[in-house]
Design a protein around this motif. Structure first.
Motif, PDB file in Angstrom:
ATOM      1  N   SER A 128      27.837  40.714 -67.951  1.00 52.91           N
ATOM      2  CA  SER A 128      27.358  41.863 -67.180  1.00 52.91           C
ATOM      3  C   SER A 128      25.835  41.871 -67.234  1.00 52.91           C
ATOM      4  O   SER A 128      25.244  41.992 -68.302  1.00 52.91           O
ATOM      5  N   THR A 129      25.185  41.708 -66.073  1.00 52.75           N
ATOM      6  CA  THR A 129      23.725  41.701 -65.976  1.00 52.75           C
ATOM      7  C   THR A 129      23.286  42.842 -65.062  1.00 52.75           C
ATOM      8  O   THR A 129      24.116  43.405 -64.330  1.00 52.75           O
ATOM      9  N   PRO A 130      22.005  43.176 -65.060  1.00 50.55           N
ATOM     10  CA  PRO A 130      21.528  44.224 -64.148  1.00 50.55           C
ATOM     11  C   PRO A 130      21.823  43.925 -62.679  1.00 50.55           C
ATOM     12  O   PRO A 130      21.985  44.834 -61.870  1.00 50.55           O
ATOM     13  N   GLY A 131      21.941  42.636 -62.323  1.00 51.60           N
ATOM     14  CA  GLY A 131      22.217  42.253 -60.939  1.00 51.60           C
ATOM     15  C   GLY A 131      23.687  42.088 -60.617  1.00 51.60           C
ATOM     16  O   GLY A 131      24.040  41.710 -59.516  1.00 51.60           O
ATOM     17  N   GLY A 132      24.571  42.357 -61.579  1.00 47.66           N
ATOM     18  CA  GLY A 132      26.012  42.194 -61.372  1.00 47.66           C
ATOM     19  C   GLY A 132      26.585  41.221 -62.384  1.00 47.66           C
ATOM     20  O   GLY A 132      25.909  40.795 -63.318  1.00 47.66           O
ATOM     21  N   TYR A 133      27.842  40.858 -62.194  1.00 46.67           N
ATOM     22  CA  TYR A 133      28.503  39.935 -63.118  1.00 46.67           C
ATOM     23  C   TYR A 133      28.064  38.501 -62.839  1.00 46.67           C
ATOM     24  O   TYR A 133      28.113  38.032 -61.709  1.00 46.67           O
ATOM     25  N   LEU A 134      27.672  37.831 -63.902  1.00 45.91           N
ATOM     26  CA  LEU A 134      27.297  36.419 -63.832  1.00 45.91           C
ATOM     27  C   LEU A 134      28.447  35.618 -64.419  1.00 45.91           C
ATOM     28  O   LEU A 134      28.934  35.947 -65.509  1.00 45.91           O
TER      29      LEU A 134
END
Length: 191
Positions: free
Chosen positions: A95-101
């Motif tokens: 979970s990253t600030p830009g969405g799931y990686l």
């Protein structure tokens, strides 16, 4: 030289996957079966430290995606060279600030060639309690719904990883006070 079994074990932060791995390895050791456990994030962190990119592991998920991809690929190349039975302790998604990686994008899977992907899961409220009591890590605060979504998304991604590699996917439940059940299932899979 024979190539050992490669087992990828995943789960959301706080699910207890490392606890299940450690207990399973102890049980297998008693049977004379040997596995080496490698934490994929630690391998990435060591590469990032060597490159002076981060100071602590929790900074990793906030790195630029291209930097994360490069670290993933390098870590996968290092791990792929190991010829013995290995457990790769990692996250299915991050979970990253830009969405799931994706934790296991195609370039990682091509290097690792896993035999099986294991999803360790439990009830979302148990994960939340475990996260709140873990003072050793700096985690983003997520509620019940976000944890549920993350576990569900991990299942979707595990299915896609399986389609890409042809490996199987196994779900093991690590419920509170029932660790021995999860360990028993894991040991049976790893034999």
């Amino acid at each position: 030289m024979s190539i050992g079994k490669k087992v990828v074990i995943t789960g959301v932060p706080g699910v207890g996957k490392t606890t299940v791995i450690d207990a399973s390895m102890e049980a297998l050791k008693a049977e004379g079966i040997s596995y080496t456990s490698i934490n994929f994030g630690t391998c990435m962190f060591e590469v990032a430290c060597d490159q002076s990119i981060v100071n602590d592991r929790d900074e990793m998920r906030k790195l630029d995606q291209e930097v994360q991809k490069s670290l993933q690929k390098t870590a996968a190349q290092v791990i792929a060279k190991i010829q013995e039975n290995i457990i790769i302790d990692t996250h299915c998604t991050v979970s990253t600030p830009g969405g799931y990686l994706p934790g296991l994008p195609s370039w990682v899977l091509q290097e690792l060639k896993p035999d099986v992907i294991v999803l360790v899961e439990t009830d979302e409220d148990q994960i939340l309690k475990r996260r709140l009591s873990d003072t050793t890590r700096s985690r983003d605060m997520e509620g019940y719904a976000a944890i549920k979504d993350h576990q569900r998304y991990n299942r979707y991604m595990a299915a896609s990883y399986s389609m890409f590699t042809g490996c199987t996917v196994k779900i093991i439940k690590n419920l509170d006070f029932l660790l021995e059940n999860a360990v028993s299932e894991m040991v049976e899979l790893l034999r």
